[in-house]
Motif scaffolding. Structure first.
Motif, PDB file in Angstrom:
ATOM      1  N   CYS A   5      24.314  14.651 -25.005  1.00 55.43           N
ATOM      2  CA  CYS A   5      25.451  15.319 -24.392  1.00 55.43           C
ATOM      3  C   CYS A   5      26.384  14.247 -23.865  1.00 55.43           C
ATOM      4  N   HIS A   6      27.560  14.153 -24.434  1.00 59.04           N
ATOM      5  CA  HIS A   6      28.530  13.150 -24.007  1.00 59.04           C
ATOM      6  C   HIS A   6      27.892  11.766 -23.966  1.00 59.04           C
ATOM      7  N   SER A   7      27.132  11.456 -24.991  1.00 62.38           N
ATOM      8  CA  SER A   7      26.410  10.201 -25.160  1.00 62.38           C
ATOM      9  C   SER A   7      25.384   9.937 -24.065  1.00 62.38           C
ATOM     10  N   THR A   8      24.980  10.967 -23.360  1.00 63.83           N
ATOM     11  CA  THR A   8      23.930  10.858 -22.353  1.00 63.83           C
ATOM     12  C   THR A   8      22.714  11.604 -22.865  1.00 63.83           C
ATOM     13  N   GLN A  44      26.278  16.564 -13.453  1.00 59.53           N
ATOM     14  CA  GLN A  44      25.596  16.050 -14.645  1.00 59.53           C
ATOM     15  C   GLN A  44      26.023  16.862 -15.869  1.00 59.53           C
ATOM     16  N   PRO A  45      26.292  16.211 -16.994  1.00 55.28           N
ATOM     17  CA  PRO A  45      26.671  16.950 -18.198  1.00 55.28           C
ATOM     18  C   PRO A  45      25.553  17.889 -18.661  1.00 55.28           C
ATOM     19  N   PHE A  46      25.951  19.054 -19.126  1.00 54.64           N
ATOM     20  CA  PHE A  46      25.020  20.015 -19.710  1.00 54.64           C
ATOM     21  C   PHE A  46      25.215  19.951 -21.215  1.00 54.64           C
ATOM     22  N   PRO A  47      24.142  20.053 -21.974  1.00 57.16           N
ATOM     23  CA  PRO A  47      24.279  19.946 -23.430  1.00 57.16           C
ATOM     24  C   PRO A  47      25.246  20.978 -24.005  1.00 57.16           C
ATOM     25  N   SER A  48      25.893  20.582 -25.070  1.00 56.06           N
ATOM     26  CA  SER A  48      26.806  21.490 -25.759  1.00 56.06           C
ATOM     27  C   SER A  48      26.025  22.647 -26.365  1.00 56.06           C
ATOM     28  N   VAL A  49      26.745  23.673 -26.760  1.00 58.34           N
ATOM     29  CA  VAL A  49      26.110  24.823 -27.416  1.00 58.34           C
ATOM     30  C   VAL A  49      25.350  24.343 -28.646  1.00 58.34           C
ATOM     31  N   ARG A  50      25.949  23.485 -29.428  1.00 55.16           N
ATOM     32  CA  ARG A  50      25.306  22.977 -30.652  1.00 55.16           C
ATOM     33  C   ARG A  50      24.023  22.208 -30.319  1.00 55.16           C
ATOM     34  N   ILE A  82      36.127  16.750 -20.026  1.00 61.37           N
ATOM     35  CA  ILE A  82      34.773  16.250 -19.754  1.00 61.37           C
ATOM     36  C   ILE A  82      33.745  17.099 -20.474  1.00 61.37           C
ATOM     37  N   GLY A  83      33.865  18.404 -20.319  1.00 61.68           N
ATOM     38  CA  GLY A  83      32.913  19.327 -20.933  1.00 61.68           C
ATOM     39  C   GLY A  83      32.244  20.187 -19.877  1.00 61.68           C
ATOM     40  N   THR A  84      31.112  20.734 -20.235  1.00 59.36           N
ATOM     41  CA  THR A  84      30.369  21.614 -19.338  1.00 59.36           C
ATOM     42  C   THR A  84      29.412  20.774 -18.508  1.00 59.36           C
TER      43      THR A  84
END
Length: 142
Positions: A5-8, A44-50, A82-84
């Motif tokens: 997720c966002h390279s994390t 903290q970034p949460f993983p994308s739907v994919r 940024i994203g979710t």
């Protein structure tokens, strides 16, 4: 089960889907449990739907519904560019406490009676789970 997720690298929802129960409900429950235990932290970034669908081997539409539900319930927030990400722990809504203390406890009691569990065993199991979640949260804060 690492997800990108966002390279994390994020270890997401360390659980196995159980047959006979809604996949959506299981994933939402696992996510909320992870948030409460401190496995995830606000911002903290949460993983994308994919990534979520791939990691858990679930249909992307189910993963999308999970993410949308968690956003609606204020566990996640969308940050433009940024994203979710994990949101600050939402405050309980007025009906949440009543629903928990009536409907959810009623379900637990009915099921416990159905399988022959004694009251003291239910109380001990609740206490054990409460303490386990608290220990996990404290360990993840270190």
């Amino acid at each position: 089960m690492p997800a990108r997720c966002h390279s994390t690298s994020v270890t997401l929802l360390n659980f196995k889907i159980q047959p006979g129960a809604s996949i959506f409900d299981q994933v939402v429950f696992a996510a909320i449990k992870a948030f409460l235990s401190g496995e995830f932290h606000p911002g903290q970034p949460f993983p994308s739907v994919r990534a979520l669908a791939s990691d858990l081997k679930i249909h992307p539409n189910t993963a999308h519904k999970v993410v949308q539900h968690l956003i609606q319930e204020r566990w996640l927030e969308v940050r433009p560019g940024i994203g979710t990400v994990i949101a600050a722990r939402p405050k309980a809504r007025g009906g949440d406490r009543k629903r928990l203390l009536h409907q959810e406890v009623e379900r637990l009691v009915v099921e416990a009676r159905r399988v022959g569990v004694r009251l003291q065993e239910v109380i001990q199991a609740i206490s054990d789970q409460w303490n386990k979640l608290e220990k996990n949260r404290e360990a993840n804060e270190l």
